[in-house]
Design an enzyme around this catalytic site. Sequence first.
Site, PDB file in Angstrom:
ATOM      1  N   LYS A 137     -57.284  20.764 -63.365  1.00 14.05           N
ATOM      2  CA  LYS A 137     -56.078  21.215 -64.081  1.00 14.05           C
ATOM      3  C   LYS A 137     -56.281  22.622 -64.645  1.00 14.05           C
ATOM      4  O   LYS A 137     -55.375  23.450 -64.623  1.00 14.05           O
ATOM      5  CB  LYS A 137     -55.735  20.234 -65.216  1.00 14.05           C
ATOM      6  CG  LYS A 137     -55.191  18.899 -64.712  1.00 14.05           C
ATOM      7  CD  LYS A 137     -53.715  18.994 -64.463  1.00 14.05           C
ATOM      8  CE  LYS A 137     -53.064  17.981 -63.599  1.00 14.05           C
ATOM      9  NZ  LYS A 137     -53.553  16.685 -63.375  1.00 14.05           N
ATOM     10  N   LYS A 162     -55.564  14.890 -50.887  1.00  6.90           N
ATOM     11  CA  LYS A 162     -54.790  13.650 -51.040  1.00  6.90           C
ATOM     12  C   LYS A 162     -53.307  13.971 -51.227  1.00  6.90           C
ATOM     13  O   LYS A 162     -52.950  15.067 -51.674  1.00  6.90           O
ATOM     14  CB  LYS A 162     -55.309  12.866 -52.253  1.00  6.90           C
ATOM     15  CG  LYS A 162     -55.110  13.593 -53.557  1.00  6.90           C
ATOM     16  CD  LYS A 162     -55.287  12.707 -54.764  1.00  6.90           C
ATOM     17  CE  LYS A 162     -54.998  13.518 -56.021  1.00  6.90           C
ATOM     18  NZ  LYS A 162     -54.846  12.796 -57.239  1.00  6.90           N
ATOM     19  N   LYS A 211     -47.779  15.500 -55.447  1.00  9.45           N
ATOM     20  CA  LYS A 211     -46.667  16.435 -55.643  1.00  9.45           C
ATOM     21  C   LYS A 211     -47.155  17.853 -55.915  1.00  9.45           C
ATOM     22  O   LYS A 211     -46.469  18.821 -55.593  1.00  9.45           O
ATOM     23  CB  LYS A 211     -45.829  15.968 -56.829  1.00  9.45           C
ATOM     24  CG  LYS A 211     -44.378  15.805 -56.465  1.00  9.45           C
ATOM     25  CD  LYS A 211     -43.605  15.250 -57.617  1.00  9.45           C
ATOM     26  CE  LYS A 211     -43.080  16.354 -58.511  1.00  9.45           C
ATOM     27  NZ  LYS A 211     -42.276  15.842 -59.621  1.00  9.45           N
TER      28      LYS A 211
HETATM   29  P1  TYM Z   1     -50.955   8.964 -61.082  1.00 12.71           P
HETATM   30  O1  TYM Z   1     -49.612   8.864 -61.730  1.00 12.71           O
HETATM   31  O2  TYM Z   1     -51.440  10.303 -60.660  1.00 12.71           O
HETATM   32  O3  TYM Z   1     -51.018   8.023 -59.841  1.00 12.71           O
HETATM   33  C1  TYM Z   1     -50.626   6.666 -59.961  1.00 12.71           C
HETATM   34  C2  TYM Z   1     -51.512   5.799 -59.092  1.00 12.71           C
HETATM   35  O4  TYM Z   1     -51.407   6.203 -57.731  1.00 12.71           O
HETATM   36  C3  TYM Z   1     -52.702   6.465 -57.203  1.00 12.71           C
HETATM   37  N1  TYM Z   1     -52.605   7.604 -56.253  1.00 12.71           N
HETATM   38  C4  TYM Z   1     -53.175   7.606 -55.043  1.00 12.71           C
HETATM   39  N2  TYM Z   1     -53.913   6.679 -54.407  1.00 12.71           N
HETATM   40  C5  TYM Z   1     -54.326   6.976 -53.151  1.00 12.71           C
HETATM   41  N3  TYM Z   1     -54.034   8.138 -52.512  1.00 12.71           N
HETATM   42  C6  TYM Z   1     -53.288   9.099 -53.111  1.00 12.71           C
HETATM   43  N4  TYM Z   1     -52.969  10.219 -52.456  1.00 12.71           N
HETATM   44  C7  TYM Z   1     -52.826   8.866 -54.452  1.00 12.71           C
HETATM   45  N5  TYM Z   1     -52.086   9.575 -55.348  1.00 12.71           N
HETATM   46  C8  TYM Z   1     -51.969   8.794 -56.447  1.00 12.71           C
HETATM   47  C9  TYM Z   1     -53.567   6.819 -58.419  1.00 12.71           C
HETATM   48  O5  TYM Z   1     -54.929   6.552 -58.155  1.00 12.71           O
HETATM   49  C10 TYM Z   1     -53.006   5.895 -59.473  1.00 12.71           C
HETATM   50  O6  TYM Z   1     -53.583   4.615 -59.364  1.00 12.71           O
HETATM   51  N6  TYM Z   1     -54.082   8.617 -64.906  1.00 12.71           N
HETATM   52  C11 TYM Z   1     -53.249   7.828 -64.031  1.00 12.71           C
HETATM   53  C12 TYM Z   1     -52.180   7.026 -64.769  1.00 12.71           C
HETATM   54  C13 TYM Z   1     -52.718   6.152 -65.829  1.00 12.71           C
HETATM   55  C14 TYM Z   1     -53.463   4.944 -65.638  1.00 12.71           C
HETATM   56  C15 TYM Z   1     -53.758   4.478 -66.939  1.00 12.71           C
HETATM   57  C16 TYM Z   1     -53.877   4.242 -64.506  1.00 12.71           C
HETATM   58  C17 TYM Z   1     -52.596   6.351 -67.164  1.00 12.71           C
HETATM   59  N7  TYM Z   1     -53.205   5.361 -67.812  1.00 12.71           N
HETATM   60  C18 TYM Z   1     -54.473   3.299 -67.135  1.00 12.71           C
HETATM   61  C19 TYM Z   1     -54.620   3.060 -64.718  1.00 12.71           C
HETATM   62  C20 TYM Z   1     -54.896   2.617 -66.007  1.00 12.71           C
HETATM   63  C21 TYM Z   1     -52.555   8.789 -63.092  1.00 12.71           C
HETATM   64  O7  TYM Z   1     -52.411   9.940 -63.367  1.00 12.71           O
HETATM   65  O8  TYM Z   1     -52.054   8.236 -62.004  1.00 12.71           O
END
Ligand code: TYM
Length: 332
Positions: free
Chosen positions: A111, A194, A197
Site C-alpha cells: 500500500k 492476482k 480491482k
Molecule cells: P478482500 O476484501 O481484499 O478480499 C476478500 C476475500 O477474497 C479473497 N481474494 C482472493 N482470493 C483468491 N484470489 C484472488 N485474486 C483474491 N482476491 C481476493 C481474499 O483472500 C479474501 O478472503 N482483509 C480482508 C478482509 C477482512 C477479513 C477479516 C477476512 C477483514 N477482516 C477477518 C477474514 C477475516 C480483505 O481485505 O479481503
Amino acid sequence: METVVSGIRSTGKLHLGNYYGALSNFVKMQNEYNCFFFIADLHSLTTHPTPQDLQATVRNVVVEYLAAGIDPEKSTIYVQSDVPEVAELYLYMNMNAYMGELERSTSFKDKVRSNPDNVNAGLLTYPVLMACDILIHHGTKVPVGKDQEQHLEMTRTFANRFNHLYNTAYFQEAFAFSYSEKLVKVPGLSGQGKMGKSNGEADCIYLSDSPEVIRKKIMRAVSDAGPTAPNQTKPEAVQNLFDLMKVVSTADTLTHFDDLYNSCAIRYGDFKKQLAEDMVLATEPVRSRILEIEKDDAYIQKVLKMGAEKAQASAQKTIKEVREIMGLKRLY
Ligand code: TYM
C-alpha cells in the site's frame, strides 16, 4: 462446534477472486460450523470512500453474499460497523501490536508503494482490526484466499501475546482455511498478479458481469504471440489464463488446451472462447440471484438487523470478559 469468521471489504462489486478465494468456502462451511460473515466497511475507510459510495458498496456486498448462497438462517451476516465492540477491541489490541511488525507486513508495504500519498495509521494497523474481527467471536477457522495468509499469522501473534501478557489462555489460534488442499490465488486478466480491482477494471471478472461483458473481457485478456517450441514454459499472462481455466472449466477441457499448447497447435481465439463460456456458466446462477435480491430492500434490512443482533450478542460477551482480564473494572 468450531467458529468460522471471515470478511470481505466493501470496495464495490465482488470478483471471481473473492468468489473462489473466499465466498465459495463460506457457502460450504455454513453447514458444518458456527459461521460469522461480515462486510468490512471499517477497513474500507483507509481509502476514504465518499459516504454515498460506502453505503452503496456495503449494500452491494450484502446482496452478493446472499446471491452466492450464504443462508442468513444458518450463518450470521452483518456489517462490521454495526458491531462497535470490534472497534473497542481494536483499541485494546493496538496496545500490544508493535510498529516494527506492522511496518513489515507485506500488505502495508504494498500500500505504501502504490499509494504513497495516503499512508495513514489505519493502514498500518489494518491487521490489528482484522485480528479483532476474528478474535471477537473466538474464530478458529478463517476462509480466505492466499493473499490473507500473513494477516492470519499476525492474528495468531496478537492472540498469543495477549494471552502471555495477561497470563491467560483466553484467545485461541485462528488458521486460514480452504476446501481445496491449498489456499486459492485467482489470477487477473491483465497478465500479472492476482485478480484485484487495484490492477484496473479490465483485470477482473465480476459476479455481476453480463455474459457479453465476460466474453469481451476474456477476448481482450493479455496473452502472447503463441508458443514457438513444443512443451515451452508458459509466460505469466498465458499461465494465468490456464489457471483461470483450471478454476472454472472441467479437467478434460484444461488438458485438451494444455496438449494443444504443448504441441504448438493452440489457437488463442478458441481457447479464450471456451474460457469465456465456462465463466459465463459458472457465474450465471449467482448473477441471476443478484438481480433478484438487489430489488428486495425489506429482505436486505431484515437480514442485516438479524445479523447485527446475533453478532453483537457474541461480541458483547467477549468485550466484557476482555475488560475484566485487562483490569478495566468499574470502581463504583
Ligand atoms: P478482500 O476484501 O481484499 O478480499 C476478500 C476475500 O477474497 C479473497 N481474494 C482472493 N482470493 C483468491 N484470489 C484472488 N485474486 C483474491 N482476491 C481476493 C481474499 O483472500 C479474501 O478472503 N482483509 C480482508 C478482509 C477482512 C477479513 C477479516 C477476512 C477483514 N477482516 C477477518 C477474514 C477475516 C480483505 O481485505 O479481503
